[in-house]
Design an enzyme around this catalytic site. Sequence first.
Site, PDB file in Angstrom:
ATOM      1  N   HIS A 313       0.847  -1.183   0.000  1.00 12.47           N
ATOM      2  CA  HIS A 313       0.000   0.000   0.000  1.00 12.47           C
ATOM      3  C   HIS A 313       0.884   1.234   0.000  1.00 12.47           C
ATOM      4  O   HIS A 313       1.943   1.237   0.619  1.00 12.47           O
ATOM      5  CB  HIS A 313      -0.907   0.020   1.245  1.00 12.47           C
ATOM      6  CG  HIS A 313      -2.081   0.902   1.061  1.00 12.47           C
ATOM      7  ND1 HIS A 313      -2.027   2.252   1.305  1.00 12.47           N
ATOM      8  CD2 HIS A 313      -3.328   0.639   0.615  1.00 12.47           C
ATOM      9  CE1 HIS A 313      -3.209   2.768   1.024  1.00 12.47           C
ATOM     10  NE2 HIS A 313      -4.013   1.818   0.597  1.00 12.47           N
ATOM     11  N   ASP A 371      -7.952  -5.613   0.198  1.00 15.05           N
ATOM     12  CA  ASP A 371      -8.435  -6.415  -0.926  1.00 15.05           C
ATOM     13  C   ASP A 371      -8.024  -7.876  -0.846  1.00 15.05           C
ATOM     14  O   ASP A 371      -8.522  -8.695  -1.616  1.00 15.05           O
ATOM     15  CB  ASP A 371      -7.918  -5.829  -2.243  1.00 15.05           C
ATOM     16  CG  ASP A 371      -8.588  -4.510  -2.535  1.00 15.05           C
ATOM     17  OD1 ASP A 371      -9.782  -4.400  -2.223  1.00 15.05           O
ATOM     18  OD2 ASP A 371      -7.911  -3.597  -3.035  1.00 15.05           O
TER      19      ASP A 371
HETATM   20  N1  CMC Z   1       3.992  -7.534  -4.956  1.00 12.39           N
HETATM   21  C1  CMC Z   1       5.324  -7.549  -5.165  1.00 12.39           C
HETATM   22  N2  CMC Z   1       6.123  -6.492  -5.020  1.00 12.39           N
HETATM   23  C2  CMC Z   1       5.541  -5.347  -4.642  1.00 12.39           C
HETATM   24  C3  CMC Z   1       4.167  -5.250  -4.409  1.00 12.39           C
HETATM   25  C4  CMC Z   1       3.365  -6.397  -4.574  1.00 12.39           C
HETATM   26  N3  CMC Z   1       2.059  -6.365  -4.368  1.00 12.39           N
HETATM   27  N4  CMC Z   1       3.861  -3.982  -4.062  1.00 12.39           N
HETATM   28  C5  CMC Z   1       5.016  -3.300  -4.072  1.00 12.39           C
HETATM   29  N5  CMC Z   1       6.039  -4.136  -4.422  1.00 12.39           N
HETATM   30  C6  CMC Z   1       7.476  -3.814  -4.491  1.00 12.39           C
HETATM   31  C7  CMC Z   1       7.834  -3.045  -5.745  1.00 12.39           C
HETATM   32  O1  CMC Z   1       8.213  -3.916  -6.778  1.00 12.39           O
HETATM   33  C8  CMC Z   1       8.960  -2.180  -5.253  1.00 12.39           C
HETATM   34  O2  CMC Z   1      10.114  -2.967  -5.160  1.00 12.39           O
HETATM   35  P1  CMC Z   1      11.562  -2.327  -5.485  1.00 12.39           P
HETATM   36  O3  CMC Z   1      11.781  -1.276  -4.444  1.00 12.39           O
HETATM   37  O4  CMC Z   1      12.506  -3.485  -5.390  1.00 12.39           O
HETATM   38  O5  CMC Z   1      11.471  -1.774  -6.879  1.00 12.39           O
HETATM   39  C9  CMC Z   1       8.557  -1.819  -3.825  1.00 12.39           C
HETATM   40  O6  CMC Z   1       7.734  -2.916  -3.392  1.00 12.39           O
HETATM   41  C10 CMC Z   1       7.763  -0.524  -3.705  1.00 12.39           C
HETATM   42  O7  CMC Z   1       6.682  -0.602  -4.623  1.00 12.39           O
HETATM   43  P2  CMC Z   1       5.969   0.638  -5.284  1.00 12.39           P
HETATM   44  O8  CMC Z   1       5.240   0.182  -6.497  1.00 12.39           O
HETATM   45  O9  CMC Z   1       6.953   1.750  -5.430  1.00 12.39           O
HETATM   46  O10 CMC Z   1       4.972   1.048  -4.136  1.00 12.39           O
HETATM   47  P3  CMC Z   1       3.751   2.000  -4.288  1.00 12.39           P
HETATM   48  O11 CMC Z   1       3.548   2.623  -2.956  1.00 12.39           O
HETATM   49  O12 CMC Z   1       3.911   2.913  -5.452  1.00 12.39           O
HETATM   50  O13 CMC Z   1       2.580   0.970  -4.668  1.00 12.39           O
HETATM   51  C11 CMC Z   1       0.649  -0.363  -4.649  1.00 12.39           C
HETATM   52  C12 CMC Z   1       1.495   0.681  -3.899  1.00 12.39           C
HETATM   53  C13 CMC Z   1      -0.636  -0.617  -3.863  1.00 12.39           C
HETATM   54  C14 CMC Z   1       0.264   0.188  -6.040  1.00 12.39           C
HETATM   55  C15 CMC Z   1       1.485  -1.669  -4.798  1.00 12.39           C
HETATM   56  O14 CMC Z   1       1.860  -2.152  -3.544  1.00 12.39           O
HETATM   57  C16 CMC Z   1       0.755  -2.746  -5.578  1.00 12.39           C
HETATM   58  O15 CMC Z   1       0.782  -2.752  -6.819  1.00 12.39           O
HETATM   59  N6  CMC Z   1       0.038  -3.694  -4.859  1.00 12.39           N
HETATM   60  C17 CMC Z   1      -0.736  -4.699  -5.519  1.00 12.39           C
HETATM   61  C18 CMC Z   1      -2.063  -4.092  -5.948  1.00 12.39           C
HETATM   62  C19 CMC Z   1      -2.994  -3.899  -4.769  1.00 12.39           C
HETATM   63  O16 CMC Z   1      -3.187  -4.792  -3.950  1.00 12.39           O
HETATM   64  N7  CMC Z   1      -3.630  -2.705  -4.732  1.00 12.39           N
HETATM   65  C20 CMC Z   1      -4.634  -2.394  -3.730  1.00 12.39           C
HETATM   66  C21 CMC Z   1      -4.255  -1.259  -2.855  1.00 12.39           C
HETATM   67  S1  CMC Z   1      -5.349  -1.193  -1.435  1.00 12.39           S
HETATM   68  C22 CMC Z   1      -6.813  -0.651  -2.086  1.00 12.39           C
HETATM   69  C23 CMC Z   1      -6.892   0.822  -2.159  1.00 12.39           C
HETATM   70  O17 CMC Z   1      -6.731   1.490  -1.111  1.00 12.39           O
HETATM   71  O18 CMC Z   1      -7.144   1.310  -3.298  1.00 12.39           O
END
Ligand code: CMC
Length: 436
Positions: A313, A371
């Site tokens: 998140h 989720d």
């Molecule tokens: N699985 C694997 N790796 C992950 C995941 C995941 N679900 N989420 C983040 N990472 C890794 C990412 O690859 C990165 O690694 P590195 O630093 O080595 O490059 C690191 O963690 C940071 O990720 P980020 O994409 O920069 O983090 P963010 O804060 O931009 O993304 C997120 C947040 C929710 C988009 C992401 O965690 C994700 O895609 N999760 C899966 C989708 C999901 O479950 N979304 C629902 C969010 S809750 C509902 C809502 O409130 O809308």
Amino acid sequence: MNASNEKATLSFSDGTPSIDLPIYKGEVGPDVIDIRKLYGQTGKFTYDPGFMSTASCNSKITFIDGDKGELLYRGYQIQDLATNCDFLETCFLLIKGELPNKKQKEEFDTLVMHHTMVHEQMQFFLRGFRRDAHPMAVLTGLIGGMAAFYHDGVDYTTERERDVAQIRLVAKMPTLVAMAYKYSIGQPFIYPKNNLSYTANFMQMMFATPCEEYKINDVLVRALDRIFILHADHEQNASTSTVRLAGSSGTNPFAAIAAGVACLWGPAHGGANEACLQMLEEIQASGGVEKIDDFIAKVKDKNSGVRLMGFGHRVYKNFDPRAKLMRETCYEVLKEMGLENDPLFKLAMTLEKIALEDEYFVSRKLYPNVDFYSGIVQRALGIPTDMFTCIFALARTVGWISQWEEMITDAEYKIGRPRQLFVGHATRPVPPIAKR
Ligand code: CMC
């Protein structure tokens, strides 16, 4: 917003004179540096794609402490609300700022439940869609269409018209979601029943047919009501910011909410519960618990493009308080339905345990989000996977409209207009076509 005596001093190495920027303190949470005069004073913008360090507004509605894993609506903890209140009380709280007393609750429930019908002609509008369209595409169109059907309120500078729009949205959203569903499966639309609770009424519109009444089950109604409460608002997330930005031009609130629905659809936001259930089903089909290690290896491989859906998140970096409540609800629903041994639930719990102990997830502070379990609950309630995000949109509508109201009535309200760092071509002449 409390001004503080502290200031941030910004100095430059390019000869631009340094400037002092005011700092404001919120009730809780990080202070903010006011950069509104930065461009005027220095000719420079700030650069923050994805809004990693930018507060886009001031708000009194929802507060998240991502490190503590805390979510507050108007100061009340989500656990307290989910345990002691129903969804309509939560709506009252989000819209009006305080929890209703008994009389206010009765009046509000009656008001909402007497606005549940939609214009009869919405049915004909709906019939223009292909039946196999994704329900979120249909819902985006239906909400946008509301702007055409309810165009009597056009002066949203008046409190009364804003109130009416808020009630209409909260009241009619379940009807529209149920209509989108019935249309997709070719069943007749079921009209709302105002003597039922908000959530029981939604379930009967989804699952009753003209030939068979839907038997209300209080445990299942309570579970869906809790899903609504947990999704009702979430600070300045992508869809809420979209609603604020769209609404900042003074557009019709139904149109602004349609923009929010469109944003919510994406798999990184509201589409994650659908994507999460699909992921669990795929792991199950490929061999179940035995195959978790292979799947985790794929997730860790940056080239695979696979993410563990329902994990991670932008704001919660310790745990998502909604995830714990959702897991409890998941267990209650499966028990009620005699599905305690549901293989997907078992798979999800095993996957969660393994991921929480794995260095990859621990070091990146990736925890289950709301989720991770909500798809399993919704599936058990009989809601098809492609309707999950519509359920989220139904619940989030009250958050969107409360945030819209807060923006419209903010003395500092301005149309949202971000700037950019331009990295394309500077001026160049158009060459004649033969020379391109
Ligand atoms: N699985 C694997 N790796 C992950 C995941 C995941 N679900 N989420 C983040 N990472 C890794 C990412 O690859 C990165 O690694 P590195 O630093 O080595 O490059 C690191 O963690 C940071 O990720 P980020 O994409 O920069 O983090 P963010 O804060 O931009 O993304 C997120 C947040 C929710 C988009 C992401 O965690 C994700 O895609 N999760 C899966 C989708 C999901 O479950 N979304 C629902 C969010 S809750 C509902 C809502 O409130 O809308």
